[in-house]
Write a protein that holds these residues in place. Structure first.
Motif, PDB file in Angstrom:
ATOM      1  N   LEU A  75       0.842  -1.185   0.000  1.00 48.96           N
ATOM      2  CA  LEU A  75       0.000   0.000   0.000  1.00 48.96           C
ATOM      3  C   LEU A  75       0.876   1.234   0.000  1.00 48.96           C
ATOM      4  CD1 LEU A  75      -2.269  -1.414   2.795  1.00 48.96           C
ATOM      5  CD2 LEU A  75      -2.664  -1.533   0.358  1.00 48.96           C
ATOM      6  N   ILE A 102       2.328   3.860   1.716  1.00 52.14           N
ATOM      7  CA  ILE A 102       2.549   4.440   3.039  1.00 52.14           C
ATOM      8  C   ILE A 102       3.732   5.385   3.011  1.00 52.14           C
ATOM      9  CG2 ILE A 102       1.481   2.554   4.316  1.00 52.14           C
ATOM     10  CD1 ILE A 102       4.239   1.589   5.079  1.00 52.14           C
ATOM     11  N   PHE A 103       3.767   6.216   4.030  1.00 50.34           N
ATOM     12  CA  PHE A 103       4.801   7.235   4.236  1.00 50.34           C
ATOM     13  C   PHE A 103       4.897   8.228   3.082  1.00 50.34           C
ATOM     14  CE2 PHE A 103       5.469   4.154   7.176  1.00 50.34           C
ATOM     15  CZ  PHE A 103       6.433   3.204   6.961  1.00 50.34           C
ATOM     16  N   GLY A 157       3.716  11.314   2.878  1.00 51.33           N
ATOM     17  CA  GLY A 157       3.778  12.731   3.210  1.00 51.33           C
ATOM     18  C   GLY A 157       3.520  12.933   4.669  1.00 51.33           C
ATOM     19  N   ASP A 158       3.055  14.079   5.015  1.00 55.19           N
ATOM     20  CA  ASP A 158       2.907  14.409   6.416  1.00 55.19           C
ATOM     21  C   ASP A 158       1.468  14.353   6.914  1.00 55.19           C
ATOM     22  OD1 ASP A 158       5.518  16.752   5.979  1.00 55.19           O
ATOM     23  OD2 ASP A 158       5.615  14.802   6.923  1.00 55.19           O
ATOM     24  N   THR A 159       0.543  13.985   6.045  1.00 58.20           N
ATOM     25  CA  THR A 159      -0.848  13.884   6.458  1.00 58.20           C
ATOM     26  C   THR A 159      -0.993  12.823   7.534  1.00 58.20           C
ATOM     27  OG1 THR A 159      -1.238  14.093   4.108  1.00 58.20           O
ATOM     28  CG2 THR A 159      -3.166  13.788   5.500  1.00 58.20           C
ATOM     29  N   GLN A 160      -1.691  13.142   8.602  1.00 58.62           N
ATOM     30  CA  GLN A 160      -1.968  12.128   9.619  1.00 58.62           C
ATOM     31  C   GLN A 160      -2.790  11.018   8.997  1.00 58.62           C
ATOM     32  OE1 GLN A 160      -1.278  11.423  12.832  1.00 58.62           O
ATOM     33  NE2 GLN A 160       0.206  13.069  12.970  1.00 58.62           N
ATOM     34  N   ILE A 161      -2.279   9.822   9.097  1.00 56.11           N
ATOM     35  CA  ILE A 161      -2.960   8.692   8.467  1.00 56.11           C
ATOM     36  C   ILE A 161      -4.396   8.551   8.951  1.00 56.11           C
ATOM     37  CG2 ILE A 161      -2.119   7.084  10.210  1.00 56.11           C
ATOM     38  CD1 ILE A 161      -2.187   4.947   8.105  1.00 56.11           C
ATOM     39  N   ARG A 192      -5.782   9.758   2.139  1.00 54.38           N
ATOM     40  CA  ARG A 192      -4.879   9.094   1.220  1.00 54.38           C
ATOM     41  C   ARG A 192      -5.450   7.748   0.785  1.00 54.38           C
ATOM     42  NH1 ARG A 192      -0.795   7.556   3.165  1.00 54.38           N
ATOM     43  NH2 ARG A 192      -0.844   7.870   5.395  1.00 54.38           N
ATOM     44  N   VAL A 221      -1.595  -7.661   5.263  1.00 55.64           N
ATOM     45  CA  VAL A 221      -0.764  -6.573   4.737  1.00 55.64           C
ATOM     46  C   VAL A 221      -1.239  -5.231   5.291  1.00 55.64           C
ATOM     47  CG1 VAL A 221      -0.023  -5.344   2.655  1.00 55.64           C
ATOM     48  CG2 VAL A 221      -0.225  -7.846   2.630  1.00 55.64           C
ATOM     49  N   GLU A 258       0.751  -2.666   7.738  1.00 53.12           N
ATOM     50  CA  GLU A 258       1.063  -1.314   7.261  1.00 53.12           C
ATOM     51  C   GLU A 258       0.628  -0.259   8.275  1.00 53.12           C
ATOM     52  OE1 GLU A 258       2.030  -0.053   3.976  1.00 53.12           O
ATOM     53  OE2 GLU A 258       2.702  -2.050   3.372  1.00 53.12           O
ATOM     54  N   VAL A 296       2.961   2.590  10.019  1.00 50.98           N
ATOM     55  CA  VAL A 296       2.702   4.028   9.870  1.00 50.98           C
ATOM     56  C   VAL A 296       2.587   4.690  11.248  1.00 50.98           C
ATOM     57  CG1 VAL A 296       1.036   5.735   9.079  1.00 50.98           C
ATOM     58  CG2 VAL A 296       1.637   3.826   7.607  1.00 50.98           C
ATOM     59  N   ILE A 323       5.954   5.158  12.659  1.00 56.34           N
ATOM     60  CA  ILE A 323       6.657   6.255  11.982  1.00 56.34           C
ATOM     61  C   ILE A 323       6.223   7.607  12.525  1.00 56.34           C
ATOM     62  CG2 ILE A 323       6.580   7.556   9.791  1.00 56.34           C
ATOM     63  CD1 ILE A 323       8.770   5.621   9.812  1.00 56.34           C
ATOM     64  N   TYR A 324       4.922   7.810  12.686  1.00 56.73           N
ATOM     65  CA  TYR A 324       4.460   9.098  13.206  1.00 56.73           C
ATOM     66  C   TYR A 324       4.997   9.351  14.601  1.00 56.73           C
ATOM     67  CZ  TYR A 324       1.576  10.031   9.194  1.00 56.73           C
ATOM     68  OH  TYR A 324       1.164  10.295   7.917  1.00 56.73           O
ATOM     69  N   ARG A 378       8.913  10.170  14.281  1.00 56.50           N
ATOM     70  CA  ARG A 378       9.266  11.464  13.683  1.00 56.50           C
ATOM     71  C   ARG A 378       9.207  12.606  14.687  1.00 56.50           C
ATOM     72  NH1 ARG A 378       6.151  11.041   7.859  1.00 56.50           N
ATOM     73  NH2 ARG A 378       7.692   9.734   6.814  1.00 56.50           N
ATOM     74  N   LYS A 387      10.132  -0.920   5.306  1.00 52.72           N
ATOM     75  CA  LYS A 387      10.001   0.533   5.149  1.00 52.72           C
ATOM     76  C   LYS A 387      10.216   1.253   6.468  1.00 52.72           C
ATOM     77  CE  LYS A 387       6.775   0.695   1.264  1.00 52.72           C
ATOM     78  NZ  LYS A 387       5.549   1.335   0.760  1.00 52.72           N
TER      79      LYS A 387
END
Lengths: 259, 259
Positions: free
Chosen positions: A24, A26-27, A29-33, A38, B83, B87, B91, B94-95, B98, B157
């Protein structure tokens, strides 16, 4: 190199390709998932994975459900899924509880949270869009005063079975001491009886996180001689933090998060 | 009594009826729920609730997946669901990652488990029916020696992104020191590079539960000055036990359980 090994190598290659194709985005940009728009394989799949991340405490703090998951959470809460998930937790708690030889001195304890554990606030959460809106203390307190939240049926069965087995049931809630009357009234309305103790936040507990407040109360119970075999709650802050029960049972709740 | 209150009371009554009608047959006897053939609303719903109970650590110890869930687990593992769940965990990690200002002294650490976290043993588990059979150490060790497990793409990733951010990556696995060469070879094959350290069980660790062994290793890392910000693993025994990382990320795994 046996046939089994050759087969494993072939499968390994196939799985690698299959994973890569399914990947999928992922990563990017900076939009909160959790609130972004997205692309994902599909919305229900994303929302189900988000729900899992909430239930496993991966999600960390969140204030409202992802806007895109409103319909998903509604279907989950109103359909069979929430009932089934709640039932399996209760059954696993029962199998654990039946393994004990109860001491018979009244000190074998099980702790229950109240909201979304013994009582269901679903009628209220239907009105506030299943957690799409930030928590509104005023309207929630009005709902509490009505004292009409139904029982979560699986929890009522667990509660009655634990009582039959001889556990002392301690109810430990983040509700305030000022809500004792309405909380007792609601618990009785929903069918709960004969709890050992109902612990609510006193003035000195206001402002503490639920995790700290509930850990302190568990420590006090242990100091009084209670052995906390099990604990049931819909929030990790009901369960985590020293001292913990021997086994903790996380009930589902995709509608809100309490620290 | 406002209109809002009347509506809530009405909803409360409706929810109570709705819950009661949906109630499943629980606590009917002594059959273990996870392996029994008792009635449930439907098999996939039961298996999905069982999976949630595994991921939230409600299920406790289990040796094999429920027989009735074999097809469900196969579909989950081979389809988009696994999957997607993997993912979302990556994510969220990652948030969280960062948000740090990395100290730059190499002591900002992130711990990864290996099996079902960095590497996927799905090719092997396809051959042993997705956890329907009890764990077979001999055949699993043969698979490890092949060193051909593919990466979990979401974890690769995450791994690369954490490295880019400046974290020191510590790999902490229940595999034995005798498997160091094949494990390193497999990690490189799958695309992982430049880990800070790969920790495997030494002779003195054999027989310890994963929870104890991994907690001891985290304590040693902290004694060396590492600050463990994050930890990723597919088992609660990868994550639980003092000292814990600041945030722990539970990856999905409905195929096996490790104490």
């Amino acid at each position: 190199m046996t046939h089994f090994h050759l087969l494993l190598l072939l499968l390994s290659a196939l799985i690698t390709v299959s994973f890569s194709q399914k990947i999928l985005r992922i990563f990017p940009g900076d939009t909160q998932i959790t609130n972004g728009n997205r692309e994902w394989i599909n919305n229900d799949l994303f929302c189900d994975s988000w729900r899992l991340s909430v239930e496993t405490n991966n999600a960390g703090y969140w204030a409202t459900i992802p806007a895109r998951c409103r319909g998903f959470v509604e279907a989950y809460m109103k359909g069979d899924h929430y009932v089934s998930d709640s039932e399996v937790v209760a059954v696993e708690a029962i199998y654990f509880a039946r393994d004990f030889d109860i001491a018979g001195n009244g000190k074998d304890a099980w702790i229950f949270d109240v909201d979304e554990t013994l009582l269901s606030n679903l009628p209220y959460y239907i009105e506030v869009d299943f957690g799409s809106e930030p928590f509104n203390e005023t309207s929630f307190d009005e709902w509490v005063e009505l004292a009409r939240a139904p029982a979560l049926p699986a929890s009522l069965k667990l509660y009655n079975e634990l009582q039959r087995l001889g556990f002392s049931l301690v109810l430990l809630t983040g509700r305030s001491e000022t809500q004792r009357n309405s909380t007792e009234k609601n618990l009785l309305f929903a069918g709960y009886k004969n709890w050992e103790r109902l612990i609510l936040r006193e003035a000195s507990d206001i402002g503490k996180s639920a995790l700290i407040y509930k850990s302190e109360k568990r420590a006090q119970l242990e100091a009084e001689g209670f052995v906390i075999h099990g604990s049931s709650g819909d929030q990790w802050s009901d369960l985590y933090g020293p001292p913990m029960a021997t086994r903790s049972f996380k009930l589902p709740n995709p509608m809100y998060f309490i620290k």
